[in-house]
Design a protein around this motif. Structure first.
Motif, PDB file in Angstrom:
ATOM      1  N   PRO A  60       0.838  -1.211   0.000  1.00  0.00           N
ATOM      2  CA  PRO A  60       0.000   0.000   0.000  1.00  0.00           C
ATOM      3  C   PRO A  60       0.871   1.259   0.000  1.00  0.00           C
ATOM      4  O   PRO A  60       1.878   1.337   0.707  1.00  0.00           O
ATOM      5  CB  PRO A  60      -0.785  -0.103   1.319  1.00  0.00           C
ATOM      6  N   VAL A  61       0.483   2.236  -0.809  1.00  0.00           N
ATOM      7  CA  VAL A  61       1.165   3.535  -0.869  1.00  0.00           C
ATOM      8  C   VAL A  61       0.113   4.625  -0.732  1.00  0.00           C
ATOM      9  O   VAL A  61      -0.908   4.595  -1.430  1.00  0.00           O
ATOM     10  CB  VAL A  61       1.933   3.721  -2.194  1.00  0.00           C
ATOM     11  N   PHE A  62       0.357   5.567   0.179  1.00  0.00           N
ATOM     12  CA  PHE A  62      -0.545   6.714   0.289  1.00  0.00           C
ATOM     13  C   PHE A  62       0.094   7.894  -0.434  1.00  0.00           C
ATOM     14  O   PHE A  62       1.201   8.310  -0.113  1.00  0.00           O
ATOM     15  CB  PHE A  62      -0.826   7.095   1.738  1.00  0.00           C
ATOM     16  N   HIS A  63      -0.634   8.416  -1.440  1.00  0.00           N
ATOM     17  CA  HIS A  63      -0.114   9.488  -2.280  1.00  0.00           C
ATOM     18  C   HIS A  63      -0.704  10.840  -1.882  1.00  0.00           C
ATOM     19  O   HIS A  63      -1.908  10.972  -1.711  1.00  0.00           O
ATOM     20  CB  HIS A  63      -0.449   9.222  -3.752  1.00  0.00           C
ATOM     21  N   PHE A  64       0.174  11.821  -1.750  1.00  0.00           N
ATOM     22  CA  PHE A  64      -0.266  13.207  -1.609  1.00  0.00           C
ATOM     23  C   PHE A  64      -0.214  13.927  -2.955  1.00  0.00           C
ATOM     24  O   PHE A  64      -0.912  14.912  -3.158  1.00  0.00           O
ATOM     25  CB  PHE A  64       0.629  13.954  -0.606  1.00  0.00           C
ATOM     26  N   CYS A  65       0.648  13.457  -3.849  1.00  0.00           N
ATOM     27  CA  CYS A  65       0.829  14.146  -5.137  1.00  0.00           C
ATOM     28  C   CYS A  65      -0.138  13.573  -6.170  1.00  0.00           C
ATOM     29  O   CYS A  65      -0.646  12.465  -6.045  1.00  0.00           O
ATOM     30  CB  CYS A  65       2.273  13.999  -5.617  1.00  0.00           C
ATOM     31  N   SER A  66      -0.370  14.345  -7.220  1.00  0.00           N
ATOM     32  CA  SER A  66      -1.306  13.937  -8.277  1.00  0.00           C
ATOM     33  C   SER A  66      -0.681  12.918  -9.228  1.00  0.00           C
ATOM     34  O   SER A  66      -1.387  12.172  -9.899  1.00  0.00           O
ATOM     35  CB  SER A  66      -1.762  15.164  -9.072  1.00  0.00           C
ATOM     36  N   PRO A  95      14.107   6.273  -2.936  1.00  0.00           N
ATOM     37  CA  PRO A  95      13.219   7.027  -2.034  1.00  0.00           C
ATOM     38  C   PRO A  95      11.951   7.453  -2.777  1.00  0.00           C
ATOM     39  O   PRO A  95      11.989   7.686  -3.990  1.00  0.00           O
ATOM     40  CB  PRO A  95      14.063   8.239  -1.628  1.00  0.00           C
ATOM     41  N   LEU A  96      10.849   7.528  -2.054  1.00  0.00           N
ATOM     42  CA  LEU A  96       9.566   7.902  -2.660  1.00  0.00           C
ATOM     43  C   LEU A  96       9.034   9.161  -1.994  1.00  0.00           C
ATOM     44  O   LEU A  96       9.173   9.340  -0.785  1.00  0.00           O
ATOM     45  CB  LEU A  96       8.558   6.761  -2.507  1.00  0.00           C
ATOM     46  N   CYS A  97       8.423  10.019  -2.802  1.00  0.00           N
ATOM     47  CA  CYS A  97       7.890  11.273  -2.259  1.00  0.00           C
ATOM     48  C   CYS A  97       6.680  11.036  -1.363  1.00  0.00           C
ATOM     49  O   CYS A  97       6.355  11.865  -0.511  1.00  0.00           O
ATOM     50  CB  CYS A  97       7.522  12.222  -3.401  1.00  0.00           C
ATOM     51  N   CYS A  98       6.002   9.901  -1.553  1.00  0.00           N
ATOM     52  CA  CYS A  98       4.824   9.580  -0.751  1.00  0.00           C
ATOM     53  C   CYS A  98       5.182   8.531   0.299  1.00  0.00           C
ATOM     54  O   CYS A  98       6.351   8.248   0.516  1.00  0.00           O
ATOM     55  CB  CYS A  98       3.697   9.124  -1.664  1.00  0.00           C
ATOM     56  N   VAL A  99       4.208   7.940   0.963  1.00  0.00           N
ATOM     57  CA  VAL A  99       4.473   7.060   2.109  1.00  0.00           C
ATOM     58  C   VAL A  99       4.126   5.620   1.754  1.00  0.00           C
ATOM     59  O   VAL A  99       3.018   5.324   1.292  1.00  0.00           O
ATOM     60  CB  VAL A  99       3.660   7.511   3.342  1.00  0.00           C
ATOM     61  N   VAL A 100       5.087   4.712   2.018  1.00  0.00           N
ATOM     62  CA  VAL A 100       4.932   3.296   1.702  1.00  0.00           C
ATOM     63  C   VAL A 100       4.686   2.508   2.985  1.00  0.00           C
ATOM     64  O   VAL A 100       5.416   2.645   3.965  1.00  0.00           O
ATOM     65  CB  VAL A 100       6.191   2.752   0.994  1.00  0.00           C
ATOM     66  N   PHE A 101       3.651   1.667   2.963  1.00  0.00           N
ATOM     67  CA  PHE A 101       3.325   0.776   4.080  1.00  0.00           C
ATOM     68  C   PHE A 101       3.851  -0.626   3.786  1.00  0.00           C
ATOM     69  O   PHE A 101       3.870  -1.057   2.632  1.00  0.00           O
ATOM     70  CB  PHE A 101       1.806   0.672   4.270  1.00  0.00           C
ATOM     71  N   ALA A 102       4.226  -1.353   4.831  1.00  0.00           N
ATOM     72  CA  ALA A 102       4.569  -2.767   4.666  1.00  0.00           C
ATOM     73  C   ALA A 102       3.298  -3.602   4.483  1.00  0.00           C
ATOM     74  O   ALA A 102       3.302  -4.625   3.794  1.00  0.00           O
ATOM     75  CB  ALA A 102       5.351  -3.270   5.869  1.00  0.00           C
ATOM     76  N   GLU A 103       2.223  -3.160   5.087  1.00  0.00           N
ATOM     77  CA  GLU A 103       0.882  -3.739   4.946  1.00  0.00           C
ATOM     78  C   GLU A 103      -0.094  -2.742   5.538  1.00  0.00           C
ATOM     79  O   GLU A 103       0.307  -1.702   6.073  1.00  0.00           O
ATOM     80  CB  GLU A 103       0.790  -5.089   5.659  1.00  0.00           C
ATOM     81  N   ASP A 104      -1.367  -3.020   5.428  1.00  0.00           N
ATOM     82  CA  ASP A 104      -2.357  -2.111   6.018  1.00  0.00           C
ATOM     83  C   ASP A 104      -2.116  -1.988   7.519  1.00  0.00           C
ATOM     84  O   ASP A 104      -1.678  -2.950   8.169  1.00  0.00           O
ATOM     85  CB  ASP A 104      -3.776  -2.626   5.760  1.00  0.00           C
ATOM     86  N   PRO A 105      -2.387  -0.823   8.093  1.00  0.00           N
ATOM     87  CA  PRO A 105      -2.153  -0.630   9.538  1.00  0.00           C
ATOM     88  C   PRO A 105      -2.969  -1.614  10.372  1.00  0.00           C
ATOM     89  O   PRO A 105      -4.025  -2.089   9.952  1.00  0.00           O
ATOM     90  CB  PRO A 105      -2.634   0.816   9.775  1.00  0.00           C
ATOM     91  N   ASN A 106      -2.458  -1.918  11.560  1.00  0.00           N
ATOM     92  CA  ASN A 106      -3.205  -2.742  12.500  1.00  0.00           C
ATOM     93  C   ASN A 106      -4.148  -1.833  13.283  1.00  0.00           C
ATOM     94  O   ASN A 106      -3.880  -1.430  14.416  1.00  0.00           O
ATOM     95  CB  ASN A 106      -2.259  -3.486  13.437  1.00  0.00           C
TER      96      ASN A 106
END
Length: 377
Positions: free
Chosen positions: A248-254, A285-296
């Motif tokens: 999962p990646v959460f994107h702030f950019c378009s 490196p990525l400008c957005c945030v990378v998860f190892a899996e969905d949060p617990n």
């Protein structure tokens, strides 16, 4: 199912239910007691549950939870989640964020508070158009240490260019913020790699990038590789790609970029014969945030306990409205209408306009400034 496995499963379900009720306005959990001699006053919860409570609600379990035993039933009363902290307010309760970062040679699963800080840092950089700047380093280090880190990164970059290695040859660099060395002696190498890969990809992507090198001993820096009869290099590359693409990646950019990575399998020779393989995964490196899996983290939805997806978890944590993740909040949202009676000014919230905390119960404020016209005496 063994007794210990059953106990872990039951404890996990209780913790998930508590988390879901905390995030859903509170409620009551009813559990049937199998052990007829159990007495809460004498026996307590047991170490496993108490540890889980402390992990879910550090230093605050007494504030949100009450307990009662009635015959062979045990009740847990859960209050709604309100996190009172000196720093940023956590809008949702979580067991773990599953957002990782590197801290020198450690890979750290960020607390919800630290995850919120990282998310805000990323969002701020996107808004300022500075997403390509180097990420914040998790520890303040001396310039000599910074140079050492850069030297190790350079050595790892040169290592990636190699096409073959010798069995038990020693690398000229060690583990660092940007390098992780792993050696597996297990027969099930591919499942082990798939198990540990997500947290290292998340950590490197969220911390300036790095190299995961599989097949090198982290204590001696010697090359051993994964034996050729235990791993198919073509299949391994495909499994790694599939695993990373699912993160999962959460994107702030378009633009919404994918995780940028390179996988290389290097042959290892022993006595002029192909003996094993070293696998290198380079993560940018990525400008957005990378998860190892969905949060617990869980909520109650349609009377079922449901695990939150990364997208919804971040939106709840940061109070992001749909379509607003990369946009700057306007300083003023005021409109006015003039008439002979004066000026009528509308605002979504006066508190919001002047920088105070927004009250979600307020839909609109209106202010009438009457026209100060006086008839001559």
């Amino acid at each position: 199912m063994t007794d210990s496995h059953l106990k872990r499963t039951q404890n996990s379900k209780i913790i998930q239910a508590i988390c879901a009720l905390l995030n859903s306005g509170g409620g009551v959990i009813k559990a049937e007691i199998d052990n007829r001699r159990y007495n809460y006053q004498c026996d307590g919860f047991g170490q496993d549950l108490e540890t889980s409570f402390q992990k879910l609600l550090p230093l605050a379990s007494q504030e949100f939870l009450d307990y009662m035993q009635q015959d062979h039933n045990f009740f847990i009363f859960v209050k709604p989640w309100i996190m009172k902290t000196a720093g940023p307010q956590l809008r949702i309760c979580s067991l773990s964020s599953n957002i990782f970062q590197r801290d020198v040679t450690c890979t750290v699963n960020l607390t919800a508070s630290r995850a919120l800080e990282l998310l805000k840092e990323k969002q701020s950089k996107i808004q300022r158009g500075r997403e390509n700047l180097p990420e914040w380093h998790p520890k303040k280090v001396l310039m000599s240490k910074v140079q050492e880190e850069e030297d190790i990164r350079l050595f790892a970059s040169e290592f990636l260019k190699k096409d073959q290695l010798l069995y038990k040859e020693k690398l000229n660099f060690t583990e660092s913020t940007h390098v992780e060395l792993k050696r597996f002696t297990s027969k099930k190498i591919v499942p082990r790699i798939k198990e540990m890969l997500p947290r290292y990809v998340s950590a490197f992507a969220n911390t300036k990038g790095g190299y995961l090198i599989i097949g090198v001993d982290d204590k001696t820096n010697e090359v051993f590789g994964c034996k050729r009869d235990k791993v198919d290099p073509v299949l391994l590359e495909k499994e790694i790609e599939c695993c990373i693409r699912k993160l999962p990646v959460f994107h702030f950019c378009s633009v919404k970029p994918h995780i940028n990575f390179t996988t290389k399998i290097i042959d290892v020779y022993n006595n002029n014969s192909l003996y094993s393989y070293v696998c290198v995964v380079k993560v940018e490196p990525l400008c957005c945030v990378v998860f190892a899996e969905d949060p617990n983290s869980w909520i109650l939805r349609d009377n079922f306990v449901e695990r939150l997806k990364a997208e919804e978890w971040v939106s709840r944590l940061m109070d992001i409205q749909p379509g607003k993740r990369g946009e700057k909040k306007p300083k003023h949202q005021i409109s006015s209408v003039s008439s002979s009676l004066g000026i009528l000014i509308f605002s979504r919230s006066w508190a919001f306009d002047i920088g105070l905390r927004k009250d979600d119960r307020v839909l609109c404020d209106a202010l009438l400034i009457p026209c100060l016209c006086h008839e001559p005496c």
